[in-house]
Motif scaffolding. Structure first.
Motif, PDB file in Angstrom:
ATOM      1  N   THR A   3       0.862  -1.052  -0.091  1.00 14.79           N
ATOM      2  CA  THR A   3      -0.094   0.047   0.088  1.00 14.79           C
ATOM      3  C   THR A   3       0.729   1.389   0.042  1.00 14.79           C
ATOM      4  N   TYR A  11      -5.786   7.958   6.064  1.00 18.47           N
ATOM      5  CA  TYR A  11      -6.735   7.409   7.101  1.00 18.47           C
ATOM      6  C   TYR A  11      -6.409   7.856   8.296  1.00 18.47           C
ATOM      7  N   LYS A  36     -21.801  -3.403   2.777  1.00 19.96           N
ATOM      8  CA  LYS A  36     -21.934  -4.039   4.055  1.00 19.96           C
ATOM      9  C   LYS A  36     -23.082  -5.437   3.854  1.00 19.96           C
ATOM     10  N   GLY A  55      -7.508  -4.968   7.366  1.00 19.26           N
ATOM     11  CA  GLY A  55      -7.845  -3.746   6.972  1.00 19.26           C
ATOM     12  C   GLY A  55      -9.235  -3.368   7.773  1.00 19.26           C
ATOM     13  N   ASP A  77      -4.759  -3.490  10.702  1.00 16.97           N
ATOM     14  CA  ASP A  77      -4.774  -2.161   9.920  1.00 16.97           C
ATOM     15  C   ASP A  77      -3.539  -1.517  10.095  1.00 16.97           C
ATOM     16  N   LEU A  82      -7.146   5.171  12.680  1.00 19.73           N
ATOM     17  CA  LEU A  82      -8.194   4.279  12.754  1.00 19.73           C
ATOM     18  C   LEU A  82      -8.263   3.007  13.721  1.00 19.73           C
ATOM     19  N   ASP A  99       0.460  -5.206   8.558  1.00 21.56           N
ATOM     20  CA  ASP A  99       0.441  -5.064   7.049  1.00 21.56           C
ATOM     21  C   ASP A  99      -0.110  -6.216   6.647  1.00 21.56           C
ATOM     22  N   MET A 100      -1.190  -6.223   5.870  1.00 22.56           N
ATOM     23  CA  MET A 100      -1.901  -7.493   5.319  1.00 22.56           C
ATOM     24  C   MET A 100      -0.911  -8.425   4.709  1.00 22.56           C
ATOM     25  N   SER A 116     -12.797  -6.050   4.070  1.00 23.30           N
ATOM     26  CA  SER A 116     -13.808  -5.094   3.573  1.00 23.30           C
ATOM     27  C   SER A 116     -13.273  -4.010   2.887  1.00 23.30           C
TER      28      SER A 116
HETATM   29  C1  SAM Z   1     -11.905   1.828   2.835  1.00 23.82           C
HETATM   30  S1  SAM Z   1     -10.972   1.458   4.446  1.00 23.82           S
HETATM   31  C2  SAM Z   1     -12.140   0.155   4.917  1.00 23.82           C
HETATM   32  C3  SAM Z   1     -12.100   0.185   6.390  1.00 23.82           C
HETATM   33  C4  SAM Z   1     -13.011  -0.935   6.792  1.00 23.82           C
HETATM   34  N1  SAM Z   1     -12.945  -2.434   6.447  1.00 23.82           N
HETATM   35  C5  SAM Z   1     -14.431  -0.645   6.953  1.00 23.82           C
HETATM   36  O1  SAM Z   1     -15.204  -1.097   6.106  1.00 23.82           O
HETATM   37  O2  SAM Z   1     -14.760   0.192   7.741  1.00 23.82           O
HETATM   38  C6  SAM Z   1      -9.612   0.632   3.916  1.00 23.82           C
HETATM   39  C7  SAM Z   1      -8.905   0.288   5.111  1.00 23.82           C
HETATM   40  O3  SAM Z   1      -7.604  -0.475   4.498  1.00 23.82           O
HETATM   41  C8  SAM Z   1      -6.389  -0.555   5.304  1.00 23.82           C
HETATM   42  N2  SAM Z   1      -5.305  -0.754   4.224  1.00 23.82           N
HETATM   43  C9  SAM Z   1      -5.040  -0.435   3.278  1.00 23.82           C
HETATM   44  N3  SAM Z   1      -3.804  -1.110   3.019  1.00 23.82           N
HETATM   45  C10 SAM Z   1      -3.526  -2.049   4.051  1.00 23.82           C
HETATM   46  C11 SAM Z   1      -2.613  -2.785   4.208  1.00 23.82           C
HETATM   47  N4  SAM Z   1      -1.725  -3.122   3.263  1.00 23.82           N
HETATM   48  N5  SAM Z   1      -2.785  -3.866   5.495  1.00 23.82           N
HETATM   49  C12 SAM Z   1      -3.663  -3.477   6.340  1.00 23.82           C
HETATM   50  N6  SAM Z   1      -4.596  -2.424   6.059  1.00 23.82           N
HETATM   51  C13 SAM Z   1      -4.550  -1.856   5.124  1.00 23.82           C
HETATM   52  C14 SAM Z   1      -6.569   1.278   5.050  1.00 23.82           C
HETATM   53  O4  SAM Z   1      -5.716   1.705   6.305  1.00 23.82           O
HETATM   54  C15 SAM Z   1      -8.074   1.543   5.832  1.00 23.82           C
HETATM   55  O5  SAM Z   1      -8.443   1.278   7.138  1.00 23.82           O
END
Ligand code: SAM
Length: 259
Positions: A3, A11, A36, A55, A77, A82, A99-100, A116
């Motif tokens: 990312t 965020y 959702k 995430g 996340d 957040l 990190d995922m 999501s």
């Molecule tokens: C659109 S938000 C969705 C958050 C949550 N799933 C929701 O529906 O409320 C995207 C999320 O993905 C996280 N994210 C993006 N890349 C990531 C990564 N490589 N590892 C973990 N989280 C990640 C962002 O920090 C953010 O919180």
């Protein structure tokens, strides 16, 4: 490549706003009336399951998973902002900065991986999917939503007071001259291309990928595809209802760990 660093920054700096947006059905209509309900409809019976929410953002989904029977929910996340909200609103749930693409859990720790709208921040899904597969128990499912490639293929322009999102062509009936709008196949970058949007003054990158690329990256990661859902919205959002009944913005993948 993981990312883009701007994503966590975006965020972090807008954590309260994002949390309000995703929690308030009158604001986060794409979530409440579309994404959702669609992803939740694909989940198995949660009773007794150990679930990782990948995430997890401000913890809205982790809360829902715990309230709907999951025995243990862990949210991860990359956004500290957040995660702070998630922790303070849900002291009974474990949240970790991670990190995922590099999950700090032993092999076979979870029954279900859930995510999501997070995986589209990554250009090559394979490392993140391999990590999710590794931490799943045998036969575990990974159920996630992401941007639909029809949406990310579109070309966005503003003309006067109108904003257009177009994928298609204009043909001059006299000269046969053609103008092509949008780019689904992304031929110069092998089917995956960055799409940059400016969110509250910060450039954030998500990645468009063709269906063929999605399937290639999923199968390469050791999952089988059980279902692909192109959801319909539920009634209640007058602003986007007609649009979403005809043109998808998001989609859901239901995967199972291959032995
Ligand atoms: C659109 S938000 C969705 C958050 C949550 N799933 C929701 O529906 O409320 C995207 C999320 O993905 C996280 N994210 C993006 N890349 C990531 C990564 N490589 N590892 C973990 N989280 C990640 C962002 O920090 C953010 O919180």
């Amino acid at each position: 490549m993981s990312t883009h660093p701007n994503t966590a920054r975006h965020y972090d700096e807008n954590a309260e706003n994002y949390h309000r947006h995703v929690s308030d059905p009158s604001d986060g209509t794409f979530h409440a009336y579309y994404e959702k309900p669609a992803i939740r409809a694909e989940l198995p019976e949660l009773n007794g399951l150990e679930v990782i929410s990948i995430g997890c953002g401000s913890g809205v989904d982790a809360r829902w998973l715990a309230d709907n029977g999951a025995k243990r929910v862990v949210g991860i996340d990359i956004s500290k902002g957040l995660l702070e909200i998630a922790k303070s609103n849900n002291p009974d749930i474990e949240f970790r900065e991670m990190d995922m693409e590099k999950l700090d859990f032993p092999d076979e720790s979870f029954d279900l991986a859930y995510s999501s709208l997070a995986i589209h921040y990554i250009d090559d899904w394979t490392p993140a999917l391999e990590e999710a597969r590794r931490v799943l128990r045998p036969e575990g499912q990974y159920i996630f939503s992401c941007g639909h490639p029809i949406d990310s293929a579109m070309e966005y322009t503003t003309e006067g007071k109108y904003k257009y999102a177009r994928l298609g062509r204009r043909v001059d009936t006299e000269t046969d001259e053609r103008i092509v709008y949008g780019d689904y196949l992304a031929p110069t970058t092998d089917g995956v291309k960055p799409v940059t949007g400016v969110l509250k003054d910060i450039e954030v990158v998500v990645y468009h990928r063709t269906f063929a690329k999605m399937i290639e990256q999923i199968l390469a990661s050791g999952f089988t595809i059980e279902r692909v859902v192109e959801p319909q919205p539920i009634e209640g959002d007058p602003k986007h209802f007609e649009q979403l009944t005809r043109i998808p913005t998001f989609m859901i993948w239901v995967l199972r760990k291959r032995a």
